[in-house]
Motif scaffolding. Sequence first.
Motif, PDB file in Angstrom:
ATOM      1  N   ASN A  10       3.708   6.752  -6.378  1.00  0.00           N
ATOM      2  CA  ASN A  10       3.262   8.137  -6.555  1.00  0.00           C
ATOM      3  C   ASN A  10       2.801   8.401  -7.990  1.00  0.00           C
ATOM      4  N   THR A  11       2.017   7.460  -8.508  1.00  0.00           N
ATOM      5  CA  THR A  11       1.472   7.657  -9.847  1.00  0.00           C
ATOM      6  C   THR A  11       0.548   8.870  -9.837  1.00  0.00           C
ATOM      7  N   GLY A  12       0.579   9.631 -10.913  1.00  0.00           N
ATOM      8  CA  GLY A  12      -0.221  10.853 -10.976  1.00  0.00           C
ATOM      9  C   GLY A  12       0.317  11.963 -10.103  1.00  0.00           C
ATOM     10  N   GLY A  13       1.624  11.971  -9.870  1.00  0.00           N
ATOM     11  CA  GLY A  13       2.217  12.995  -8.997  1.00  0.00           C
ATOM     12  C   GLY A  13       1.938  12.664  -7.546  1.00  0.00           C
ATOM     13  N   THR A  14       1.337  13.594  -6.816  1.00  0.00           N
ATOM     14  CA  THR A  14       1.075  13.361  -5.389  1.00  0.00           C
ATOM     15  C   THR A  14      -0.374  12.941  -5.128  1.00  0.00           C
ATOM     16  N   ARG A  15      -1.146  12.697  -6.187  1.00  0.00           N
ATOM     17  CA  ARG A  15      -2.577  12.421  -6.013  1.00  0.00           C
ATOM     18  C   ARG A  15      -2.837  11.336  -4.978  1.00  0.00           C
ATOM     19  N   TYR A  16      -2.115  10.224  -5.050  1.00  0.00           N
ATOM     20  CA  TYR A  16      -2.392   9.079  -4.187  1.00  0.00           C
ATOM     21  C   TYR A  16      -1.414   8.950  -3.019  1.00  0.00           C
ATOM     22  N   SER A  17      -0.560   9.939  -2.824  1.00  0.00           N
ATOM     23  CA  SER A  17       0.525   9.817  -1.842  1.00  0.00           C
ATOM     24  C   SER A  17       0.033   9.552  -0.426  1.00  0.00           C
ATOM     25  N   ALA A  18      -1.106  10.105  -0.046  1.00  0.00           N
ATOM     26  CA  ALA A  18      -1.617   9.915   1.316  1.00  0.00           C
ATOM     27  C   ALA A  18      -1.924   8.457   1.617  1.00  0.00           C
ATOM     28  N   LEU A  19      -2.096   7.632   0.578  1.00  0.00           N
ATOM     29  CA  LEU A  19      -2.382   6.216   0.801  1.00  0.00           C
ATOM     30  C   LEU A  19      -1.176   5.469   1.367  1.00  0.00           C
ATOM     31  N   ASP A  20       0.011   6.040   1.211  1.00  0.00           N
ATOM     32  CA  ASP A  20       1.223   5.417   1.758  1.00  0.00           C
ATOM     33  C   ASP A  20       1.416   5.706   3.247  1.00  0.00           C
ATOM     34  N   THR A  21       0.672   6.649   3.790  1.00  0.00           N
ATOM     35  CA  THR A  21       0.876   7.086   5.167  1.00  0.00           C
ATOM     36  C   THR A  21       0.504   5.973   6.147  1.00  0.00           C
ATOM     37  N   PRO A  22       1.436   5.564   7.017  1.00  0.00           N
ATOM     38  CA  PRO A  22       1.094   4.543   8.010  1.00  0.00           C
ATOM     39  C   PRO A  22       0.087   5.083   9.016  1.00  0.00           C
ATOM     40  N   GLY A  23      -0.731   4.199   9.572  1.00  0.00           N
ATOM     41  CA  GLY A  23      -1.704   4.631  10.566  1.00  0.00           C
ATOM     42  C   GLY A  23      -2.814   3.616  10.722  1.00  0.00           C
ATOM     43  N   ASN A  24      -3.798   3.993  11.503  1.00  0.00           N
ATOM     44  CA  ASN A  24      -4.888   3.085  11.841  1.00  0.00           C
ATOM     45  C   ASN A  24      -5.989   3.129  10.781  1.00  0.00           C
ATOM     46  N   TRP A  25      -5.654   2.653   9.582  1.00  0.00           N
ATOM     47  CA  TRP A  25      -6.641   2.542   8.522  1.00  0.00           C
ATOM     48  C   TRP A  25      -7.712   1.536   8.927  1.00  0.00           C
ATOM     49  N   VAL A  26      -8.940   1.779   8.502  1.00  0.00           N
ATOM     50  CA  VAL A  26     -10.008   0.808   8.773  1.00  0.00           C
ATOM     51  C   VAL A  26      -9.611  -0.530   8.152  1.00  0.00           C
ATOM     52  N   ALA A  27      -9.623  -1.584   8.965  1.00  0.00           N
ATOM     53  CA  ALA A  27      -9.171  -2.894   8.523  1.00  0.00           C
ATOM     54  C   ALA A  27     -10.343  -3.871   8.434  1.00  0.00           C
ATOM     55  N   THR A  28     -10.348  -4.676   7.397  1.00  0.00           N
ATOM     56  CA  THR A  28     -11.345  -5.734   7.250  1.00  0.00           C
ATOM     57  C   THR A  28     -10.962  -6.899   8.147  1.00  0.00           C
ATOM     58  N   ARG A  29     -11.901  -7.358   8.954  1.00  0.00           N
ATOM     59  CA  ARG A  29     -11.635  -8.510   9.816  1.00  0.00           C
ATOM     60  C   ARG A  29     -11.693  -9.791   8.991  1.00  0.00           C
ATOM     61  N   VAL A  30     -10.630 -10.584   9.078  1.00  0.00           N
ATOM     62  CA  VAL A  30     -10.552 -11.874   8.393  1.00  0.00           C
ATOM     63  C   VAL A  30     -10.390 -12.944   9.465  1.00  0.00           C
ATOM     64  N   PRO A  31     -11.437 -13.727   9.754  1.00  0.00           N
ATOM     65  CA  PRO A  31     -11.381 -14.675  10.872  1.00  0.00           C
ATOM     66  C   PRO A  31     -10.276 -15.714  10.749  1.00  0.00           C
ATOM     67  N   ASN A  32      -9.994 -16.171   9.512  1.00  0.00           N
ATOM     68  CA  ASN A  32      -9.049 -17.267   9.338  1.00  0.00           C
ATOM     69  C   ASN A  32      -8.062 -16.927   8.228  1.00  0.00           C
ATOM     70  N   ALA A  33      -6.840 -16.599   8.613  1.00  0.00           N
ATOM     71  CA  ALA A  33      -5.836 -16.238   7.617  1.00  0.00           C
ATOM     72  C   ALA A  33      -5.462 -17.415   6.718  1.00  0.00           C
ATOM     73  N   ALA A  34      -5.716 -18.621   7.194  1.00  0.00           N
ATOM     74  CA  ALA A  34      -5.345 -19.807   6.432  1.00  0.00           C
ATOM     75  C   ALA A  34      -6.255 -20.047   5.232  1.00  0.00           C
ATOM     76  N   ASP A  36      -6.113  -3.089   4.088  1.00  0.00           N
ATOM     77  CA  ASP A  36      -5.775  -3.392   5.484  1.00  0.00           C
ATOM     78  C   ASP A  36      -6.695  -4.483   6.016  1.00  0.00           C
ATOM     79  N   VAL A  37      -6.084  -5.450   6.719  1.00  0.00           N
ATOM     80  CA  VAL A  37      -6.849  -6.555   7.291  1.00  0.00           C
ATOM     81  C   VAL A  37      -6.420  -6.787   8.740  1.00  0.00           C
ATOM     82  N   ASN A  38      -7.289  -7.456   9.464  1.00  0.00           N
ATOM     83  CA  ASN A  38      -6.998  -7.887  10.832  1.00  0.00           C
ATOM     84  C   ASN A  38      -7.296  -9.366  10.902  1.00  0.00           C
ATOM     85  N   PHE A  39      -6.266 -10.194  10.995  1.00  0.00           N
ATOM     86  CA  PHE A  39      -6.420 -11.643  11.003  1.00  0.00           C
ATOM     87  C   PHE A  39      -6.745 -12.129  12.407  1.00  0.00           C
TER      88      PHE A  39
END
Length: 228
Positions: free
Chosen positions: A102-126, A224-227
Amino acid sequence: MLTPTRLLTVAVAAVLLLVTAPAGAANAHGSTIDPASRNYGCWKRWGNDFQNPAMATADPMCWQAWQADTTAMWNWNSLYRENVRGNHQAAVPNGTLCSAGNTGGTRYSALDTPGNWVATRVPNAAAFTVVAHDQARHGAKYFRVYVSRQGFNPLTQRLSWSDLILLKDTGPIGPGVGETTNDPVLGGVSVKIPVSAPGLTGRHIVYTVWEAGHADQVYYWCADVNFG
């Protein structure tokens, strides 16, 4: 010689510039840009159209973040804490890793909220690459790249340190080292960090910690990623 009317016009313009300019614009720093950090991704997708109500259904996690505090996206490059002294877990408590404690007070707090954030597809986690952008060419004492463990669910859970697996510690990187960009918004250099997370599948968070080379100034980014 400026007339009183002209002086007033100049003064009003200066005040408006101070009010409307993003707080971190003059002191640009950086973020992960691939996979995109949560607030960089929201700014990249919606910065030119952030009042569009279509975002509420097309990109609901970004919508709630924009509604909570627009400056978190305009200041996508300033998600950091100072004077951490290497004690990251004390500076950034569990459940607040995406907002840098919560740096800067509550400015960035919404980034901690769990949910269906747009995820980058990563074909190979290895074998994949994290691209961190060093906008002000600070260099690094280190970049540390983590990934959430298998079984952690970013759709429903806030991130804790115990959820993370360390993938890479780069050690020191000199100021200005990296690939330059012609993007007028980014400027600076991009540092490519190859990492490997074999066996991981599905939704995860890639968490990057960057201690800048010029000061005790530490950046914390959730992407956020999707392996697979």
